[in-house]
Design an enzyme around this catalytic site. Sequence first.
Site, mmCIF file in Angstrom:
data_model
loop_
_atom_site.group_PDB
_atom_site.id
_atom_site.type_symbol
_atom_site.label_atom_id
_atom_site.label_comp_id
_atom_site.label_asym_id
_atom_site.label_seq_id
_atom_site.Cartn_x
_atom_site.Cartn_y
_atom_site.Cartn_z
ATOM 1 N N PRO A 19 0.826 -1.212 0.000
ATOM 2 C CA PRO A 19 0.000 0.000 0.000
ATOM 3 C C PRO A 19 0.863 1.266 0.000
ATOM 4 C CG PRO A 19 -0.351 -1.294 2.024
ATOM 5 C CD PRO A 19 0.625 -2.045 1.204
ATOM 6 N N ASP A 220 62.815 -17.500 9.234
ATOM 7 C CA ASP A 220 63.745 -16.845 10.142
ATOM 8 C C ASP A 220 63.624 -17.456 11.528
ATOM 9 O OD1 ASP A 220 64.591 -15.229 8.174
ATOM 10 O OD2 ASP A 220 63.529 -13.430 8.845
ATOM 11 N N LYS A 242 69.353 -16.421 11.313
ATOM 12 C CA LYS A 242 70.723 -16.019 11.605
ATOM 13 C C LYS A 242 70.744 -15.494 13.027
ATOM 14 C CE LYS A 242 70.636 -14.125 7.321
ATOM 15 N NZ LYS A 242 70.211 -12.910 6.915
ATOM 16 N N GLY A 273 60.081 -12.223 9.409
ATOM 17 C CA GLY A 273 59.415 -11.381 10.390
ATOM 18 C C GLY A 273 59.101 -10.017 9.799
ATOM 19 N N MET A 354 67.075 -2.851 15.139
ATOM 20 C CA MET A 354 68.335 -3.529 15.462
ATOM 21 C C MET A 354 69.236 -2.657 16.315
ATOM 22 S SD MET A 354 69.019 -5.491 11.872
ATOM 23 C CE MET A 354 68.431 -4.236 10.751
HETATM 24 N N1 SAH Z 1 61.679 -7.136 8.452
HETATM 25 C C1 SAH Z 1 61.501 -6.864 9.856
HETATM 26 C C2 SAH Z 1 62.733 -6.276 10.505
HETATM 27 C C3 SAH Z 1 63.897 -7.213 10.553
HETATM 28 S S1 SAH Z 1 65.286 -6.470 11.374
HETATM 29 C C4 SAH Z 1 60.301 -5.933 10.031
HETATM 30 O O1 SAH Z 1 59.793 -5.392 9.050
HETATM 31 O O2 SAH Z 1 59.874 -5.751 11.175
HETATM 32 C C5 SAH Z 1 65.105 -7.067 13.006
HETATM 33 C C6 SAH Z 1 64.822 -5.934 13.955
HETATM 34 O O3 SAH Z 1 63.449 -5.584 13.881
HETATM 35 C C7 SAH Z 1 65.055 -6.266 15.402
HETATM 36 O O4 SAH Z 1 66.408 -6.078 15.767
HETATM 37 C C8 SAH Z 1 64.169 -5.276 16.098
HETATM 38 O O5 SAH Z 1 64.753 -4.001 16.140
HETATM 39 C C9 SAH Z 1 62.992 -5.194 15.151
HETATM 40 N N2 SAH Z 1 61.900 -6.108 15.547
HETATM 41 C C10 SAH Z 1 61.447 -7.161 14.879
HETATM 42 N N3 SAH Z 1 60.398 -7.724 15.526
HETATM 43 C C11 SAH Z 1 60.198 -6.989 16.629
HETATM 44 C C12 SAH Z 1 59.259 -7.049 17.708
HETATM 45 N N4 SAH Z 1 58.320 -8.001 17.760
HETATM 46 N N5 SAH Z 1 59.335 -6.108 18.679
HETATM 47 C C13 SAH Z 1 60.283 -5.138 18.628
HETATM 48 N N6 SAH Z 1 61.176 -5.046 17.637
HETATM 49 C C14 SAH Z 1 61.143 -5.947 16.645
#
Ligand code: SAH
Length: 436
Positions: A19, A220, A242, A273, A354
Amino acid sequence: MRKVEQLLKAQARVCVIAPVLDAGLANLRDAGRIQWRCGDFSPAHLDGAALVVAATDDAAVNAAVAVAARERGIWFNVVDDGANSQFIFPAIVDRSPLIVAVGTAGRSPTLARRVRAQIEALLPQRIGELAEYAGRWRERVKAALPEVSRRLRFWETFFDGPIATRVLAGEAPAQLDTDIDIDATARGEVYLIGVGPGDPDLLTLRAQQLLQQADVLLHDRLVPSQILDRARRDALRIDVGKSPGAHDTTQESINRQLVEWAQRGLRVARVKGGDPFVFGRGGEELAVLREAGIPVTVVPGITAATAAAASALVPLTQRGFSQSVTFVTATGAGSGSLDWAALARPGQTVVFYMGGAQIDTIAAKLAAHGLPPTHPVALIERASWPEERVLPATLGDLSGIARRGQLQSPTLLIVGEVAAFAIARGVKETARLPPV
Ligand code: SAH
């Protein structure tokens, strides 16, 4: 309205009998997308219909619609009444032309929607494009491979292979528009996958999908087992981590293994990572693989800087505080290769990767280039891990922290006015921060 939208999406011609029309339906009528028969329901309205939906909130009208539809042999649905319907509207995952319908025969639409959400997460966004793509080749493959079992094998390999991966990544390989290379589907490939800072919930959907496809994983050291467990159980796992000081798998050896596994026709996941292209040597691996003619897919990941910033509640850029953010590797901080004058400028955010062992050097250099001891910094250890810790501090606090063994790696250092927003978190350890 919801039913009309679903039906229109399926290209039905829709006529609404009512409606009055509410605003949404009136818009559709004005746009010429639906017809409207104004008035109360009468059985003759159904003549010529293919499907009928009774969507009033009046049970008597709905029942009358059902009776009239049954008499005419037209399938009907009574909204929210599966028991009195002849068909249902299932929850749909629509990656047309691929469609998945989930139904519970009216028992629980909510459950159906939840299952749908799970399937949504599982299916690559572009799986519809993959279906289109395969469809375009179907006849030619049939002609090239008349034998059914070979054809089946071909398609199985195709969907696991590099061509499918590329279509899913949004690039339909052009050479396939003219000729499909059937042997190429059996060739190996490499996925450079960034899996984020550690928490498996921070994986991307694509990372998860490709982990599940891989035959071999080269990962890694820091990638947690909960993430590796997302891979197929029969996949081979190789730790190429490493660790500082330990017996290294060299980058050259990793590069070589990537090429060798792929050349054996396997799907290789290089699991890294964070993000593969942020201090991850992903560029070197990519170059070697391209040189060897091996197809590569790169999956971005959440990098440590953004993960740590989220953990510490530190916005990396913020109006009035920081207009830029720089990611720096602190490896070689003492070597003179970094532009400290630029890094020490105020009004910006600098994130040191790092940096654990280099904290003293970093603090000294920044101070020498004019940053005051009160300049805010934040140290974030193990961002997104269960043992995560956030230490808000100042530049002046930093000296000696590493020497006193107070940092757990991996650690990230954020320097900048925004670091003042950092909120101390994690293992009641904030107290460990030394007095200035
Ligand atoms: N490709 C990675 C970095 C590799 S170099 C990225 O994009 O995150 C590795 C460094 O990353 C470590 O020495 C630290 O400084 C940092 N890192 C990686 N994971 C981390 C985390 N969970 N908490 C704090 N720092 C981190």
